[in-house]
Design a protein around this motif. Structure first.
Motif, short mmCIF file in Angstrom:
data_model
loop_
_atom_site.label_atom_id
_atom_site.label_comp_id
_atom_site.label_asym_id
_atom_site.label_seq_id
_atom_site.Cartn_x
_atom_site.Cartn_y
_atom_site.Cartn_z
N ALA A 78 -14.62 -65.82 -17.42
CA ALA A 78 -14.41 -64.56 -16.81
C ALA A 78 -14.62 -64.67 -15.33
N TYR A 79 -15.92 -65.19 -15.11
CA TYR A 79 -16.40 -65.27 -13.60
C TYR A 79 -15.62 -66.40 -12.71
N ARG A 80 -15.37 -67.46 -13.38
CA ARG A 80 -14.50 -68.56 -12.67
C ARG A 80 -12.91 -67.84 -12.38
N GLU A 81 -12.55 -67.24 -13.25
CA GLU A 81 -11.24 -66.43 -13.01
C GLU A 81 -11.13 -65.55 -11.80
N SER A 82 -12.45 -64.72 -12.02
CA SER A 82 -12.53 -63.77 -10.69
C SER A 82 -12.63 -64.60 -9.35
N LEU A 83 -13.52 -65.65 -9.54
CA LEU A 83 -13.69 -66.37 -8.18
C LEU A 83 -12.22 -66.86 -7.71
N ARG A 84 -11.18 -67.21 -8.51
CA ARG A 84 -9.91 -67.69 -7.93
C ARG A 84 -9.13 -66.51 -7.37
#
Length: 91
Positions: free
Chosen positions: A51-57
């Motif tokens: 979820a963190y990586r998706e929010s960074l995108r």
């Protein structure tokens, strides 16, 4: 007798200075107990990381702004003239 008096004097002088040194010693545990995670905790960590990586995108790229752009002269600077032994820029 002189040696006994000298030893007593040194012990009396060193006494007040030894106590603060012990008070300043840090209490550090160099070998912490290893705590393993349960499979549920590992799965929850993986979900949170995804979820963190998706929010960074989702974060848009920032526009590059140059507040001094209208003041700065973008023309290339001429190379400095080579100096001769006489010290001026011309031969």
């Amino acid at each position: 007798m002189k040696i006994l008096c000298a030893a007593t004097l040194l012990a009396a002088l060193a006494g007040p200075f030894a106590a603060p040194a012990f008070a300043q010693a840090p209490n550090i545990n160099l070998i912490p107990e290893l705590k393993s995670k349960s499979p549920e905790e590992r799965e929850l960590d993986a979900i949170n990381e995804k979820a963190y990586r998706e929010s960074l995108r989702k974060i848009p790229d920032a526009k590059v702004s140059d507040p001094w752009g209208n003041v700065r002269n973008d023309a290339p600077k001429p190379a400095p003239a080579k100096r001769t032994k006489t010290g001026n820029g011309t031969n």
